[in-house]
Design a protein around this motif. Structure first.
Motif, PDB file in Angstrom:
ATOM      1  N   ALA A 158      -0.641   0.382  50.692  1.00 23.01           N
ATOM      2  CA  ALA A 158      -1.973  -0.177  50.975  1.00 23.01           C
ATOM      3  C   ALA A 158      -2.848  -0.170  49.729  1.00 23.01           C
ATOM      4  O   ALA A 158      -3.557  -1.144  49.463  1.00 23.01           O
ATOM      5  CB  ALA A 158      -2.640   0.606  52.105  1.00 23.01           C
ATOM      6  N   LYS A 159      -2.785   0.898  48.953  1.00 21.22           N
ATOM      7  CA  LYS A 159      -3.585   0.978  47.730  1.00 21.22           C
ATOM      8  C   LYS A 159      -3.099  -0.030  46.692  1.00 21.22           C
ATOM      9  O   LYS A 159      -3.902  -0.747  46.091  1.00 21.22           O
ATOM     10  CB  LYS A 159      -3.517   2.393  47.153  1.00 21.22           C
ATOM     11  N   SER A 160      -1.798  -0.100  46.484  1.00 20.88           N
ATOM     12  CA  SER A 160      -1.238  -1.013  45.491  1.00 20.88           C
ATOM     13  C   SER A 160      -1.539  -2.474  45.816  1.00 20.88           C
ATOM     14  O   SER A 160      -1.832  -3.271  44.929  1.00 20.88           O
ATOM     15  CB  SER A 160       0.273  -0.799  45.394  1.00 20.88           C
ATOM     16  N   LEU A 161      -1.494  -2.811  47.091  1.00 19.00           N
ATOM     17  CA  LEU A 161      -1.739  -4.196  47.515  1.00 19.00           C
ATOM     18  C   LEU A 161      -3.218  -4.490  47.770  1.00 19.00           C
ATOM     19  O   LEU A 161      -3.573  -5.632  48.053  1.00 19.00           O
ATOM     20  CB  LEU A 161      -0.930  -4.510  48.775  1.00 19.00           C
ATOM     21  N   GLU A 162      -4.047  -3.462  47.697  1.00 20.14           N
ATOM     22  CA  GLU A 162      -5.484  -3.611  47.985  1.00 20.14           C
ATOM     23  C   GLU A 162      -5.712  -4.242  49.353  1.00 20.14           C
ATOM     24  O   GLU A 162      -6.507  -5.166  49.524  1.00 20.14           O
ATOM     25  CB  GLU A 162      -6.172  -4.419  46.892  1.00 20.14           C
ATOM     26  N   ILE A 163      -5.014  -3.711  50.337  1.00 20.78           N
ATOM     27  CA  ILE A 163      -5.076  -4.291  51.678  1.00 20.78           C
ATOM     28  C   ILE A 163      -6.477  -4.209  52.281  1.00 20.78           C
ATOM     29  O   ILE A 163      -6.911  -5.130  52.959  1.00 20.78           O
ATOM     30  CB  ILE A 163      -4.001  -3.664  52.602  1.00 20.78           C
TER      31      ILE A 163
END
Length: 190
Positions: A147-152
């Motif tokens: 979630a953090k990496s994809l900036e969900i």
């Protein structure tokens, strides 16, 4: 129709809900679809165009479209969003290279593909269930890391979304994801 997710449906109160299953190739989209249908792991092959199944669960019949992820077919995904009540987006949590893609120029990057899905007018108000698959594998990313990496939070601002860790090898987490989606779609008028 056997399986954990197939149940007898009362026809007088049945609601149909169209759900599109998307994600990059090899993420586990088809495996999840057939866990829903069969309640067990099924040997699958790469999807050529799409798979379609009707899955009864509670008082909802899910009209499930598992859509191929080739670059050619991805350009047609917006046609599948039309009239969709929900989206399932499957992410291979072991595919660090395509998740952590730093530039938006990579057309095989999870973030880029997800950006196209969430920005499409046809899918703007549709809840998204994210499955972080292959959680049974060593060195997989957690749902928080994904979630953090994809900036969900930023990509999905203003819409309902949920990320469920799962394994299509064991079935762990698959039912919990469908439970969330069912709850979200129960409230929507037929």
């Amino acid at each position: 129709m056997g399986g954990c997710c197939s149940r007898t449906v009362g026809f007088s109160k049945t609601k149909e809900r169209k759900v599109v299953i998307l994600g990059l190739d090899g993420s586990g989209k088809t495996s999840i679809l057939y866990w829903y249908k069969e309640g067990t792991k099924v040997q699958t092959m790469p999807t050529d165009r799409f798979n379609y199944e009707e899955i009864g669960f509670g008082n909802i019949v899910f009209l499930m479209w598992d859509v191929c992820a080739t670059k050619t077919i991805r350009r047609l995904w917006h046609h599948y969003y039309t009239g969709a009540d929900g989206i399932i987006f499957v992410i291979d949590s072991t595919d660090r290279q395509r998740i952590a893609c730093e530039t938006m120029e990579c057309d095989d990057c999870v973030k880029e593909v997800l950006s196209l899905v969430v920005s499409n007018q046809e899918s703007r108000q549709v809840p998204i269930l994210f499955y972080a698959t292959k959680q049974d594998k060593e060195n997989c990313l957690s749902t928080a890391e994904i979630a953090k990496s994809l900036e969900i939070d930023k990509l999905c601002e203003g819409r309902q979304w949920y990320m469920q860790p799962c394994s299509s090898a064991t079935g762990d987490g698959i039912q919990a994801g469908l439970d969330w989606l069912t709850t979200e779609l129960q409230e929507k008028p037929a």
